[in-house]
Write an enzyme that holds these catalytic residues in place. Structure first.
Site, short mmCIF file in Angstrom:
data_model
loop_
_atom_site.label_atom_id
_atom_site.label_comp_id
_atom_site.label_asym_id
_atom_site.label_seq_id
_atom_site.Cartn_x
_atom_site.Cartn_y
_atom_site.Cartn_z
N SER A 163 -4.92 -32.33 -75.91
CA SER A 163 -4.00 -32.81 -76.72
C SER A 163 -3.05 -34.10 -76.07
CB SER A 163 -2.55 -32.12 -77.22
OG SER A 163 -3.23 -30.85 -77.91
N SER B 100 -12.82 -30.57 -81.78
CA SER B 100 -11.35 -30.46 -80.92
C SER B 100 -10.21 -30.89 -81.89
CB SER B 100 -11.67 -31.82 -79.86
OG SER B 100 -12.24 -32.69 -80.73
N ASN C 198 -9.13 -27.34 -83.15
CA ASN C 198 -8.91 -26.26 -82.22
C ASN C 198 -8.10 -26.59 -81.13
OD1 ASN C 198 -10.33 -24.01 -84.02
ND2 ASN C 198 -12.25 -25.16 -83.27
N TYR C 199 -8.15 -28.02 -80.86
CA TYR C 199 -7.60 -28.10 -79.29
C TYR C 199 -6.39 -29.20 -79.43
CZ TYR C 199 -11.34 -25.41 -77.30
OH TYR C 199 -12.02 -24.36 -76.84
N LEU C 200 -6.57 -30.01 -80.46
CA LEU C 200 -5.42 -31.17 -80.63
C LEU C 200 -4.16 -30.59 -81.52
CD1 LEU C 200 -8.26 -34.12 -81.27
CD2 LEU C 200 -6.94 -33.36 -79.03
#
Length: 733
Positions: free
Chosen positions: A561, A687, A690-692
């Site tokens: 992020s 991403s 799930n990750y940002l």
């Protein structure tokens, strides 16, 4: 002789006139066909006569019936000819009764055939002029009605969207439940089970050693699984074949096992051909059949695809039990080819409220267990037979339970920002510790932080693919280079990560890390663990002591992020146009995907799609060159003539607009080509989902004036509705 000659002339004349009449009727049918349209403004489809109709036709099919009052049908056009037709198209009866008139027609046809045909066509148009006008009016009304219907459908769609927004459960504005409580009321219908296996038709056979063999139902079903995959490269792999044959033999009867001993003697050709035919049949389904299938699926979704969560209707994500088949795995998974067995209700645990209606098991079956546990988010669970993993039926990504979990995840990652500097200072100090355990933990945490490596999970030997994470790295997975490519203290990584995706990277590290790695590798074999005094559990226990809720995965979310936010600031300019801003966003997202090692194989159609795109670019360049030439000429004409000529001025403006339009379209295509080329081996979706932190993207869109639809599709907007609603453009991760 004279009478015979006269009779022959009569016959020829009759044939010529009838032929002319038929040609005119054919032209009429074509003319009418061009105007014939349905009420929706669509041209009517050609009506194909059945074979029986062709057989019943008269051998002399080019002649019209001799009745004075008749109807002809051709290509959907119906024409009524009445008795008082003009004399220019007389019937054979009229010619036989009036010899002089027949001679006059022959003479007229010999002297002026073109004039006569034109005259007849004009007369036909004059006779049917009213009908033509009526048809045009009808078509115009149909077109107008269609436009109205389109407008009405568009308004209905907007209204439906507004209603969805009004009825959306704004759970993020409500008070949170006490710790551990996920819901207070949960009711659902249970999972949907796949249909039972249907035996092969009698005409489709399995062959062994060239002879047809009638398999038992269980063995036949597994044979079908393999047959359906014959076009796939999986079935060519030795591991896949061995695992399949071993599990297949377990499903056979004793007699079948005695007979079928070698896979290479098995012939699945007819079963495979049947499967391909079914696939083609599905592809070529009519619109009506597709609609019927869609309606049937919708009924299943309406019954099993929704639940009541705290008395709000929520969509269930994976409500269908996965059907049996052959396990594929990812990469070179050692269990590929094994049989995924059919899940029965007796294998399934149901979770719901005590006061809710318990789902009814399929007829003749019962559930393994019924629970009432509101501390978990799953609705049903079972254990699959390949890896012994527990599978769950969960709510959809846009549900409260999923959204709440995402929000909490990103909030924990944001908290890490406040103490990450202290944690980094701590692990740098720990690298000099006298305890080997502390040193190993410090170096592993350095890699988790700087390279966004997964921590890795412990697993039994040979149970799954040989994939590792940071804590489970072996000596063989790294190579130390004192100097490499102009850098000092370089660590070369080469191992299989999650889903058997290869991680290969050459990373310059600080001298403390390099020296410790040399120390860890001393007196160890290539297969020995690099961090032999560390595992994921110990790592996460240490991290939770540094910050509540902190795990190795939180570092991955935080670094992903924060990287996106930094990249967006560096790459994006407010003066860029929309296309350039979106390219910058994708590049920022790509930097995150590279950091997290989110790779993919280039699509099989990549080269062809790029070639097609390049053809479009070349065509657009030609259009731009032509538009510039026309603009130059228009400017030249405007200079040579009176400047007050408004037509020339308007022409120049139009040509300028055309050039600008071509330039914008060319830029869009070129940016698209660049984006595709850069993304061919990078998976951006993982991403992003799930990750940002979605609030970074929402804030960027609001600040740059980019519609959120350009970043997130409909399902993603539903998933991140909480972020879209609460985020302002000044949000900082």
């Amino acid at each position: 002789m004279g009478r015979e000659k006269e009779a022959k002339e009569d016959g020829k004349t009759t044939d010529k006139v009838i032929k002319l009449s038929n040609e005119l009727a054919g032209d009429t049918a074509k003319s009418t066909k061009s105007r014939a349209k349905t009420r929706n403004g669509q041209v009517q489809k050609k009506q194909v006569k059945p074979p029986q109709a062709e057989m019943l036709k008269s051998p002399n099919s080019n002649r019209e019936p001799e009745d004075s009052d008749f109807t002809t049908k051709k290509k959907g056009v119906k024409r009524k000819l009445i008795k008082d037709e003009p004399a220019e198209a007389p019937t054979s009866d009229t010619l036989n009764s009036n010899k002089k008139r027949r001679q006059h027609l022959v003479k007229e046809e010999n002297e002026a055939p073109k004039k006569r045909t034109k005259k007849k066509a004009e007369q036909f148009i004059s006779r049917h002029g009213v009908k033509k006008e009526e048809e045009e009016q009808r078509v115009s009304k149909a077109s107008k009605k269609t436009k109205d219907e389109i407008k009405e459908a568009r308004l209905l769609k907007i209204k439906k969207k507004e209603e969805e927004e009004q009825n959306r459960w704004r759970w993020w504005e409500e008070a949170k439940y006490e710790d551990g409580v996920k819901w207070r009321f949960l009711e659902h219908k249970g999972p949907y089970f796949p249909p039972e296996y249907q035996p092969l038709p009698d005409k489709v056979h399995f062959y062994y050693n060239g002879k047809p063999v009638k398999l038992s139902l269980a063995a036949e079903e597994v044979a079908v699984f393999f047959s359906q995959m014959l076009d796939h490269e999986y079935t060519t792999k030795k591991v896949f074949q061995e695992n399949f044959f071993k599990d297949w033999r377990q499903e056979m009867t004793d007699e079948e096992r005695l007979l079928i001993r070698h896979l290479e003697k098995c012939d699945f050709g007819e079963i495979h051909a049947m499967h391909k035919a079914k696939v083609e049949e599905r592809k070529n389904m009519s619109k009506q059949d597709k609609l019927i299938l869609k309606e049937a699926n919708q009924k299943i979704i309406e019954e099993y695809g929704y639940c009541l969560l705290d008395h709000h209707k929520e969509r269930i994500g994976n409500f269908k039990i996965e059907p049996p088949g052959l396990f594929r795995g990812r990469g070179e998974h050692p269990k590929q080819g094994m049989l995924k067995k059919r899940i029965q209700p007796e294998d399934v645990i149901i979770n719901c409220s005590k006061e809710a209606s318990t789902p009814v098991a399929p007829a003749g079956h019962r559930w393994k267990e019924v629970r009432h546990d509101n501390s978990v988010t799953w609705l049903a669970s079972w254990t699959e037979n390949i890896q012994g993993a527990i599978k769950y039926v969960m709510l959809n990504a846009n549900s409260k339970l999923k959204g709440e979990k995402d929000w909490e995840k990103y909030e924990v990652a944001r908290k890490l920002k406040t103490c990450v500097d202290a944690i980094r200072k701590q692990y740098l100090t720990d690298m000099k510790s006298r305890e080997m355990r502390v040193r190993q933990r410090a170096v592993a945490l350095y890699f988790i932080d700087k390279l966004a490596l997964r921590a890795g999970n412990e697993k039994e030997e040979g149970e799954t693919a040989d994939t590792v994470g940071c804590c489970s790295l072996r000596v063989e997975h790294i190579t130390l280079h004192k100097e490499l490519d102009g850098n000092t203290c370089v660590v070369e990584f080469d191992f299989l990560g999650k889903d058997s995706i290869r991680y290969y990277n050459k990373v310059p590290v600080i001298s403390k890390v390099f020296k410790n790695l040399k120390l860890f590798m001393e007196s160890k074999d290539p297969g020995d663990e690099l961090f032999d005094r560390l595992n994921t559990t110990l790592m996460n226990k240490h991290l939770s002591a540094l910050m509540p809720g902190l795990t190795a995965k939180v570092f991955r979310t935080y670094n992903a992020s924060i990287t996106l936010q930094q990249q967006l600031k560096e790459l994006t300019s407010g003066s860029d146009n929309e296309v350039e801003k979106l390219l910058s966003y994708n590049r920022a997202n790509r930097a995150v995907a590279i950091l997290c090692n989110h790779q993919r194989a280039p699509p099989k159609t990549f080269e062809q799609s790029m070639a097609n795109l390049q053809t479009k670019i070349d065509g657009r360049k030609e259009q731009l060159a032509l538009a510039k030439t026309e603009l130059k000429q228009a400017k030249k004409d405007a200079k040579t003539k009176d400047n007050s000529d408004s037509k020339l001025t308007k022409l120049v403006e139009r040509k300028k607009a055309a050039v600008k339009r071509c330039e914008d379209q060319l830029l869009k295509l070129e940016v698209q080509a660049t984006d595709r080329e850069e993304n061919k081996q990078i998976a951006l979706g993982t991403s992003k989902l799930n990750y940002l932190d979605p609030r970074i993207s929402v804030a960027w869109c609001k600040k740059m004036g980019i519609p959120i639809e350009k970043i997130y599709n409909k399902s993603q907007r539903d998933k991140f509705a909480w972020a879209i609603e609460m985020t302002e453009e000044d949000f900082e991760f």
